[in-house]
Design a protein around this motif. Structure first.
Motif, PDB file in Angstrom:
ATOM      1  N   GLU A  49      -6.411   1.284  -6.758  1.00 14.72           N
ATOM      2  CA  GLU A  49      -6.041   2.535  -6.113  1.00 14.72           C
ATOM      3  C   GLU A  49      -7.307   3.264  -5.703  1.00 14.72           C
ATOM      4  OE1 GLU A  49      -3.549   4.149  -9.178  1.00 14.72           O
ATOM      5  OE2 GLU A  49      -5.229   5.126 -10.199  1.00 14.72           O
ATOM      6  N   PHE A  50      -7.172   4.134  -4.718  1.00 10.77           N
ATOM      7  CA  PHE A  50      -8.343   4.873  -4.244  1.00 10.77           C
ATOM      8  C   PHE A  50      -7.902   6.196  -3.641  1.00 10.77           C
ATOM      9  CE2 PHE A  50      -7.050   1.819  -0.979  1.00 10.77           C
ATOM     10  CZ  PHE A  50      -6.881   2.618   0.144  1.00 10.77           C
ATOM     11  N   GLY A  51      -8.880   7.117  -3.549  1.00  9.48           N
ATOM     12  CA  GLY A  51      -8.628   8.450  -3.023  1.00  9.48           C
ATOM     13  C   GLY A  51      -8.431   9.478  -4.108  1.00  9.48           C
ATOM     14  N   LYS A  52      -8.637  10.732  -3.749  1.00 12.94           N
ATOM     15  CA  LYS A  52      -8.396  11.865  -4.629  1.00 12.94           C
ATOM     16  C   LYS A  52      -8.262  13.106  -3.759  1.00 12.94           C
ATOM     17  CE  LYS A  52     -13.307  12.888  -5.414  1.00 12.94           C
ATOM     18  NZ  LYS A  52     -14.361  13.109  -6.450  1.00 12.94           N
ATOM     19  N   ALA A  53      -7.854  14.218  -4.362  1.00 10.97           N
ATOM     20  CA  ALA A  53      -7.670  15.446  -3.600  1.00 10.97           C
ATOM     21  C   ALA A  53      -9.008  15.962  -3.090  1.00 10.97           C
ATOM     22  CB  ALA A  53      -6.994  16.505  -4.468  1.00 10.97           C
TER      23      ALA A  53
ATOM     24  N   PRO B  86      -1.344  13.246   1.921  1.00  8.81           N
ATOM     25  CA  PRO B  86      -1.150  12.196   2.936  1.00  8.81           C
ATOM     26  C   PRO B  86       0.326  11.836   3.024  1.00  8.81           C
ATOM     27  CG  PRO B  86      -1.961  11.232   0.902  1.00  8.81           C
ATOM     28  CD  PRO B  86      -1.988  12.724   0.695  1.00  8.81           C
ATOM     29  N   THR B  87       0.763  11.387   4.194  1.00 11.82           N
ATOM     30  CA  THR B  87       2.199  11.128   4.388  1.00 11.82           C
ATOM     31  C   THR B  87       2.519   9.719   4.878  1.00 11.82           C
ATOM     32  OG1 THR B  87       2.056  12.091   6.611  1.00 11.82           O
ATOM     33  CG2 THR B  87       2.787  13.545   4.814  1.00 11.82           C
ATOM     34  N   ASN B  88       1.762   9.197   5.830  1.00 12.57           N
ATOM     35  CA  ASN B  88       2.149   7.938   6.469  1.00 12.57           C
ATOM     36  C   ASN B  88       0.986   6.970   6.537  1.00 12.57           C
ATOM     37  OD1 ASN B  88       4.044  10.141   7.554  1.00 12.57           O
ATOM     38  ND2 ASN B  88       5.089   8.275   8.188  1.00 12.57           N
ATOM     39  N   ILE B  89       1.315   5.669   6.684  1.00  6.67           N
ATOM     40  CA  ILE B  89       0.289   4.632   6.688  1.00  6.67           C
ATOM     41  C   ILE B  89       0.724   3.463   7.561  1.00  6.67           C
ATOM     42  CG2 ILE B  89       1.245   3.504   4.636  1.00  6.67           C
ATOM     43  CD1 ILE B  89      -1.634   2.870   3.776  1.00  6.67           C
ATOM     44  N   LYS B  90      -0.244   2.846   8.219  1.00  7.42           N
ATOM     45  CA  LYS B  90      -0.020   1.622   8.978  1.00  7.42           C
ATOM     46  C   LYS B  90      -1.239   0.720   8.819  1.00  7.42           C
ATOM     47  CE  LYS B  90       3.969   1.881  11.300  1.00  7.42           C
ATOM     48  NZ  LYS B  90       4.519   3.134  10.761  1.00  7.42           N
TER      49      LYS B  90
ATOM     50  N   TYR C  64       0.858  -1.183   0.000  1.00  3.23           N
ATOM     51  CA  TYR C  64       0.000   0.000   0.000  1.00  3.23           C
ATOM     52  C   TYR C  64       0.898   1.237   0.000  1.00  3.23           C
ATOM     53  CZ  TYR C  64      -3.583  -3.403   1.163  1.00  3.23           C
ATOM     54  OH  TYR C  64      -4.430  -4.492   1.135  1.00  3.23           O
ATOM     55  N   VAL C  65       0.841   2.017  -1.062  1.00  2.00           N
ATOM     56  CA  VAL C  65       1.756   3.131  -1.279  1.00  2.00           C
ATOM     57  C   VAL C  65       1.030   4.458  -1.069  1.00  2.00           C
ATOM     58  CG1 VAL C  65       3.325   4.237  -2.913  1.00  2.00           C
ATOM     59  CG2 VAL C  65       3.001   1.743  -2.981  1.00  2.00           C
ATOM     60  N   VAL C  66       1.571   5.298  -0.178  1.00  2.00           N
ATOM     61  CA  VAL C  66       1.018   6.640   0.033  1.00  2.00           C
ATOM     62  C   VAL C  66       1.618   7.576  -1.011  1.00  2.00           C
ATOM     63  CG1 VAL C  66       0.816   8.586   1.621  1.00  2.00           C
ATOM     64  CG2 VAL C  66       0.742   6.246   2.498  1.00  2.00           C
ATOM     65  N   ASP C  67       0.755   8.214  -1.793  1.00  2.00           N
ATOM     66  CA  ASP C  67       1.172   9.124  -2.862  1.00  2.00           C
ATOM     67  C   ASP C  67       0.848  10.556  -2.431  1.00  2.00           C
ATOM     68  OD1 ASP C  67       1.638  10.574  -5.158  1.00  2.00           O
ATOM     69  OD2 ASP C  67       0.499   9.246  -6.477  1.00  2.00           O
TER      70      ASP C  67
ATOM     71  N   LYS D 137      -3.500  10.068  -3.086  1.00  2.00           N
ATOM     72  CA  LYS D 137      -4.202   8.790  -3.160  1.00  2.00           C
ATOM     73  C   LYS D 137      -3.333   7.654  -2.642  1.00  2.00           C
ATOM     74  CE  LYS D 137      -5.020   8.822  -7.566  1.00  2.00           C
ATOM     75  NZ  LYS D 137      -5.446   8.381  -8.929  1.00  2.00           N
ATOM     76  N   ILE D 138      -3.934   6.461  -2.579  1.00  2.00           N
ATOM     77  CA  ILE D 138      -3.249   5.237  -2.170  1.00  2.00           C
ATOM     78  C   ILE D 138      -3.233   4.281  -3.352  1.00  2.00           C
ATOM     79  CG2 ILE D 138      -3.188   3.337  -0.516  1.00  2.00           C
ATOM     80  CD1 ILE D 138      -2.880   6.112   0.758  1.00  2.00           C
ATOM     81  N   HIS D 139      -2.032   3.798  -3.697  1.00  2.00           N
ATOM     82  CA  HIS D 139      -1.877   2.790  -4.753  1.00  2.00           C
ATOM     83  C   HIS D 139      -1.598   1.443  -4.097  1.00  2.00           C
ATOM     84  CE1 HIS D 139      -1.142   6.065  -7.785  1.00  2.00           C
ATOM     85  NE2 HIS D 139      -0.659   6.658  -6.705  1.00  2.00           N
ATOM     86  N   VAL D 140      -2.225   0.407  -4.591  1.00  2.00           N
ATOM     87  CA  VAL D 140      -1.993  -0.948  -4.085  1.00  2.00           C
ATOM     88  C   VAL D 140      -1.273  -1.734  -5.177  1.00  2.00           C
ATOM     89  CG1 VAL D 140      -3.001  -2.995  -3.027  1.00  2.00           C
ATOM     90  CG2 VAL D 140      -4.128  -0.760  -2.753  1.00  2.00           C
ATOM     91  N   LEU D 141      -0.038  -2.166  -4.874  1.00  2.00           N
ATOM     92  CA  LEU D 141       0.785  -2.873  -5.853  1.00  2.00           C
ATOM     93  C   LEU D 141       0.971  -4.325  -5.455  1.00  2.00           C
ATOM     94  CD1 LEU D 141       3.730  -0.327  -6.386  1.00  2.00           C
ATOM     95  CD2 LEU D 141       1.464  -0.326  -7.449  1.00  2.00           C
TER      96      LEU D 141
END
Length: 399
Positions: A239-243, A253-257, A217-220, A225-229
């Motif tokens: 992928e999901f999310g938008k501005a 967004p910056t961090n994810i857990k 799960y990549v924070v862009d 948005k979030i990309h799932v690779l």
């Protein structure tokens, strides 16, 4: 005290002549204190209260802490039953205490006292090794707590890092490093050898990743948005999310857990909140909002979860960590601006670890039994990586 502008950012410069040092403080932090002093209130505010706030502001320019002679720092403080203790910090070879004398003999005290990390952001801990990502290295520094040695990795050839930000390790010890200048995630094996890079030109600007099974799960931060690779193949699964500021919308967004509940916890920094979403991208709830009161955020960044599901959120503007329960209510906060033991100085990332507690128990006050370790990265000050322990004091009631 004076204000200047540099690099597109306003800085308050505080010079303490008595000890000959100076400290750059974020304007937002200073303004919160200034506003608190100057805000019109009906009740009388004593000069002593104003003086105390000024001392608090200037205290972040203290000399490097003497960890050996300072007393224990607990949250909440004694005589309350403490839950968190500041243990130690890591920045130089001398912070590996067992080797400091020998290293001093070989290299000299001046060299062993030099910080190995210039400007850390990400932090991780696995198998007795503490990883600190140095954005100015560029690369990551490893403090091997078992072997009592340090080394740094910058990568070679196709694996050379340019501006690394965060680091995450999988169960095999592979390292995944986000690089915001290369705009890729760089993968190294458990021997620190480059394996491959994820991402193509223009795809994303990654600041953090979370791993689960074969999914990354990549924070862009750039495209909000979030990309799932797929880790195995590198292709985009979804992928999901938008501005925006609505549910399931992000702004820088910056961090994810990934929590114990299997959901994603995302620092929606530009919207001053934590968003909780499912792995498919369905909005579930949010934690916090913009503000300067307890439970609110000014610049939320790194976050971590313990095994009970409590959420620990770093706020780079408040220089603290706020702890929220599973219901989103504030339980505790710790840290505070400064370079003294327990203080934080522009903190960024946070890591919780249960597997390496024995290596940190020696730093705890006698009778305080650790349950897990909390690591926080600081971009400024002498304490580049601050280590705290969560636990209980023998003989005290926690009912």
């Amino acid at each position: 005290m004076f204000i200047h502008q540099g690099g597109g950012r306003h800085i308050v410069k505080v010079l303490v002549v008595n000890n000959g040092c100076s400290q750059d403080l974020d304007l937002v932090v200073c303004m919160k204190i200034i506003n608190l002093i100057s805000y019109p209130v009906k009740r009388y505010v004593s000069p002593l209260a104003i003086y105390s706030l000024a001392i608090l502001l200037l205290s972040s320019c203290a000399a490097p802490p003497d960890k050996a002679n300072s007393g224990p720092v607990f949250y909440p403080p004694l005589p309350n039953p403490p839950r968190i203790q500041f243990l130690t910090s890591f920045a130089t070879m001398r912070d590996l205490a067992d080797t400091s004398v020998f290293s001093d003999f070989l290299l000299g005290k001046e060299r062993t006292a030099q910080s190995l990390v210039k400007k850390p952001y990400g932090v991780a801990l696995a198998d007795g090794k503490l990883f600190a990502v140095d954005t100015r290295g560029p690369g990551y520094v490893v403090f091997d707590l078992k072997k009592q040695r340090t080394y740094s990795i910058s990568g070679l050839g196709a694996g050379r890092m340019k501006k690394p930000i965060n680091i995450v390790l999988d169960a095999k010890g592979n390292r995944f490093v986000t690089d915001t200048e290369r705009n890729q995630i760089l993968m190294y094996n458990n021997q620190d050898e480059f394996v491959r890079a994820f991402g193509i030109e223009g795809q994303f600007k990654p600041t953090d990743v979370a791993l689960l099974n074969d999914e990354m799960y990549v924070v862009d931060i750039e495209h909000h948005k979030i990309h799932v690779l797929s880790i195995a193949f590198g292709d985009v699964l979804r992928e999901f999310g938008k501005a925006g500021s609505k549910e399931n919308e992000f702004y820088h967004p910056t961090n994810i857990k990934i929590g114990v509940d299997g959901n994603l916890y995302i620092s929606d920094t530009g919207n001053y909140r934590i968003q909780v979403v499912s792995r498919k991208g369905k909005f579930l709830r949010r934690i916090g909002k913009a503000g300067s009161s307890l439970g609110e955020f000014a610049r939320p960044k790194g976050l971590a979860l313990d095994q009970s599901g409590n959420i620990y959120v770093v706020d780079a503007a408040f220089n603290n960590v706020q702890v929220f329960g599973t219901d989103g209510k504030l339980l505790l906060f710790f840290g505070g601006a400064g370079n003294e033991p327990g203080g934080l100085n522009l903190p960024t990332d946070i890591e919780i670890d249960y597997d390496n507690v024995k290596l940190f128990q020696k730093y705890a006050e006698p009778g305080f039994e650790l349950e897990f370790v909390i690591l926080v990265a600081n971009q400024f000050g002498p304490n580049k990586i601050s280590a705290y322990g969560y636990g209980k004091m023998k003989g005290m009631s926690y009912e």
